[in-house]
Design a protein around this motif. Structure first.
Motif, short mmCIF file in Angstrom:
data_model
loop_
_atom_site.label_atom_id
_atom_site.label_comp_id
_atom_site.label_asym_id
_atom_site.label_seq_id
_atom_site.Cartn_x
_atom_site.Cartn_y
_atom_site.Cartn_z
N LEU A 1 8.11 4.78 -5.94
CA LEU A 1 7.63 4.59 -7.31
C LEU A 1 8.29 5.46 -8.37
N MET B 1 0.84 -1.20 0.00
CA MET B 1 0.00 0.00 0.00
C MET B 1 0.87 1.25 0.00
N LEU B 2 0.22 2.38 -0.29
CA LEU B 2 0.98 3.62 -0.33
C LEU B 2 1.08 4.22 1.08
N SER C 1 -4.71 6.18 -8.25
CA SER C 1 -4.17 5.52 -7.07
C SER C 1 -4.30 4.00 -7.20
N GLU D 1 4.90 -1.65 3.53
CA GLU D 1 4.16 -2.81 4.07
C GLU D 1 4.18 -2.69 5.58
N ASN E 1 6.48 -5.47 -6.73
CA ASN E 1 6.88 -6.35 -5.63
C ASN E 1 6.94 -7.81 -6.06
N ARG F 1 -1.29 1.32 -7.16
CA ARG F 1 -1.23 0.13 -6.29
C ARG F 1 -0.96 -1.12 -7.12
N VAL G 1 5.86 3.19 -1.43
CA VAL G 1 5.10 1.96 -1.22
C VAL G 1 5.64 1.28 0.05
N ALA H 1 2.56 -1.15 -8.03
CA ALA H 1 3.38 -1.53 -6.88
C ALA H 1 3.35 -3.03 -6.66
N LYS H 2 2.13 -3.63 -6.84
CA LYS H 2 2.00 -5.07 -6.66
C LYS H 2 2.86 -5.81 -7.66
N THR I 1 8.97 -0.64 0.80
CA THR I 1 9.30 -1.69 -0.17
C THR I 1 9.77 -1.10 -1.49
N SER I 2 9.30 0.08 -1.82
CA SER I 2 9.83 0.75 -3.02
C SER I 2 9.39 2.21 -3.06
#
Lengths: 74, 617
Positions: free
Chosen positions: A18, A1-2, B599, A72, B610, B603, A70, B606-607, A15-16
């Motif tokens: 963007l 999630m952001l 948004s 977690e 990851n 997401r 991003v 981002a998924k 985690t990153s």
């Protein structure tokens, strides 16, 4: 999630990031980069700005900055 | 001669150390990005000559902002020792830069600053281990203290050869950083209803201490006024006793003393406001204000950091313009200049106090001035952001410094600097303008001396040429027009000119006083500020900047005048604002929907990201 979707007292790990532009560089300059553990200390209504704690200090991030991080939950 | 270059992360105490070593007066504050240019000074310390250079803060050796480029150039060209200052808590970040400096072959002294803060928060630093990891001088302490700064000087003097390695991993183990704990004050004031209460109380206290009848500024001003009223007749008698002509007596008493002392009377208010701003800057409260202001400023395309420009603008608009050098991009910089220039600087204080003196509640008048001008500046930026200027926005990304008690000595030094600068300005620019105004109002076009008929003077002729432009605003008086012209050079000159042209005191009716106040609030800042804008941005923006201020002053004053004359226009104005607010709400909702969609996309991205990098944690 952001990061911008998190709430106060959330303990998180990045985690990153963007974007790969000036914003990412500035975030990295103050320690917001992949693998860093952070927690949300305080947030304005609608998360327009947040105070994040990391490495013993606090940083202020506006929504446009937290929108590209991003995370977690730990 | 020993050459020292002070480099380091932003807000690591470089300028404080520079001031301590050189007995200088560089601007310091408790937030990053204060120093925007290199400062160099040569001094004698314990018999040796040192050339000390202060540089803007850097986060890495890759320049991103203009001031980082300035620093990097200084680092590249430095042949002497680089004292790299690091806040103890930020040591890890600093070590990476120090390693790069060593790779460049530079002589580095690592100065770990603010040790007491680290120890106070429960952190530790193993000096032996750190020294083992860093085969070059490492000095640890608080470099706002003389004894610690002397240790640093000794390390520079004893420096022999440049190091060739740095064991970062070992150095990092020497440091133990405690978990960040939010202080009780922040917990209380940075959330909920107490946040606006905090801001309003701070603003009210600042304004009352500066301008209130029983505030420090008000009391000192009354005392000065009393002393000047004693001094002027004594001077007049003295000049007459020497046998001076009537012209000389009037020139000195009415022209020079009246103008200069009239403005000097308000120096305590100007100084008190600047002193409070200095304390706010140095204590760390400004960063908290920047955080809270983000809630409003993001709507104008600016970010919370613009608060620094706005509050610096309260002191001096020219300094505010120059301080925008550290902002993220050109658009943000220009908008911050508009905001800083739109806030009345301390030079306008004498004018407002003079105009408000005849009112029943002069303090309330001053408070309204500041509130109205902040509202107008924000409203304009908001409109510009929505309708005119499109460009890259810069997010607010800044470290929040801990609270620090400003040093009394340094604060007094800053106060003296402000007072000195004001006195010099009053003694030069206002002195010349006062003489010029007196001569112009006492001489006719045929150069005849007419002290009792200023309405036929050269100044009246000049003023009357501008009167037709100002008449629609209700300011069709040559004396007001002349005062406004003199204010182009320095804002205090408006006060000195008004004092000269209204010898019996200014007692204007409200329908004239209010548009005049609004016009003075909004018309362009002084020549020095405009020169700074020209220097920082170029001709094109300079012209737009100046015209914008003239246009806003004229239009807002005209609108106010019309509302005063025909109050029903206020209803139309309220209607227009409501339409604008409703439009913004509808537009905002549409934008929110688009954002929600984007948004969702983010997401998903981002998924995927990851999933592609499973070891990302």
């Amino acid at each position: 999630m952001l990061l911008s979707e998190c709430s106060v007292r959330d303990k998180l790990i990045i985690t990153s990031v963007l974007k790969e532009d000036k914003t990412a560089m500035r975030l990295s300059n103050i320690g917001i980069e992949k693998g860093t553990q952070i927690s949300v200390v305080r947030a304005l209504k609608g998360n327009k700005a947040m105070i994040i704690s990391l490495l013993g200090k606090a940083v202020i991030l506006s929504k446009s900055a937290t929108d590209v991080v991003v995370v977690e939950r730990v | 001669m020993f050459k020292i270059l002070l480099a380091g992360l932003p807000n690591s105490g470089k300028s404080t150390l520079f001031n301590l070593l050189t007995r200088g007066n560089a601007k310091v504050g408790n937030w990053h990005g204060i120093t925007v240019k290199n400062l160099e000074k040569t001094v004698k310390i314990n018999g040796d000559i040192f050339s000390v250079t202060d540089t803007p803060g850097i986060y890495s050796l890759k320049a991103y902002t203009l001031e980082e480029k300035v620093s990097l150039n200084a680092i590249k060209n430095q042949s002497g020792v680089i004292v790299f200052l690091s806040e103890a808590i930020n040591l890890k970040k600093s070590l990476k830069i120090v390693k790069e400096l060593i790779a460049m072959g530079k002589k580095v002294v690592l100065a770990i600053n603010m040790l007491s803060e680290l120890l106070k928060s429960g952190g530790k630093i193993d000096k032996t281990l750190l020294q083992k990891a860093c085969p070059f001088p490492v000095v640890i302490g608080d470099f706002n203290k003389k004894e610690d700064a002397s240790m640093l000087i000794s390390a520079v003097k004893e420096y022999k050869i440049a190091p060739f390695k740095l064991d970062i991993e070992l150095a990092e183990t020497a440091l133990s950083i405690p978990i960040y704990k939010e202080c009780a004050f922040d917990k209380a004031v940075l959330q909920g209803i107490l946040a606006p209460v905090f801001i309003i109380t701070l603003l009210a206290l600042t304004l009352y201490l500066s301008f209130g009848k029983y505030g420090a500024g008000g009391l000192l001003s009354s005392l000065l006024s009393y002393l000047f009223n004693l001094f002027i007749p004594i001077s007049e008698n003295f000049i007459r006793s020497v046998g001076a002509s009537e012209f000389i007596v009037n020139l000195v008493v009415e022209g020079v003393l009246g103008g200069i002392l009239g403005v000097l009377t308000f120096l305590p208010q100007m100084a008190t406001l600047s002193l409070i701003l200095t304390v706010l800057e140095r204590s760390g409260i400004m960063s908290r204000i920047a955080y809270l202001a983000e809630a409003v400023l993001y709507k104008t395309g600016l970010n919370g950091r613009a608060v620094f420009s706005a509050l610096t603008g309260l002191g001096c608009s020219a300094v505010s313009v120059l301080s925008t050098g550290g902002l993220e991009n050109d658009l943000v910089k220009k908008k911050a200049m508009l905001l800083g220039g739109g806030i009345s600087c301390s030079a306008k204080i004498p004018v407002f106090l003079l105009l408000g003196a005849s009112l029943k509640f002069p303090f309330l008048y001053i408070v309204c001035i500041y509130l109205v001008e902040v509202f107008i500046a924000l409203f304009q930026l908001f409109l510009a952001d929505k309708l005119l200027v499109k460009g890259e926005r810069a997010p607010l990304i800044m470290e929040m410094p801990p609270y620090r008690l400003p040093s009394l000595k340094e604060t007094l030094k800053a106060l003296l600097k402000i007072v000195k600068q004001s006195i010099i300005k009053i003694g030069t620019v206002i002195f010349i303008i006062s003489i010029a105004v007196y001569l112009l109002k006492s001489l006719s076009l045929g150069l005849e001396y007419i002290p009792n008929s200023p309405q036929f003077s050269i100044l009246a002729v000049i003023g009357k040429t501008i009167v037709p432009i100002l008449k629609p605003l209700g300011l069709g008086d040559w004396r007001i027009a002349s005062a406004l012209v003199s204010g182009v050079f320095a804002k205090e000159a408006i006060a000195s000119t008004l004092i000269a042209l209204y010898p019996k005191g200014i007692n204007m009716e409200l329908e004239r006083l209010l548009p005049l106040t609004l016009f003075i609030m909004l018309y362009p800042p002084c020549v020095a500020t405009l020169s700074a804008v020209l220097l920082e941005t170029g001709k094109r923006f300079f012209v737009k900047y100046t015209l914008n201020f003239y246009a806003q002053a004229y239009l807002f004053s005209l609108a106010l005048r019309l509302i005063i004359l025909k109050p029903f226009l206020l209803i139309i104005l309220a209607f227009l604002i409501t339409v604008l607010v409703i439009y913004e709400k509808i537009h905002g909702r549409k934008k929110l929907k688009t954002k929600q969609i984007s948004s969702f996309k983010v997401r998903r991205k981002a998924k995927l990201f990851n999933a592609a990098t499973p070891n990302s944690k």
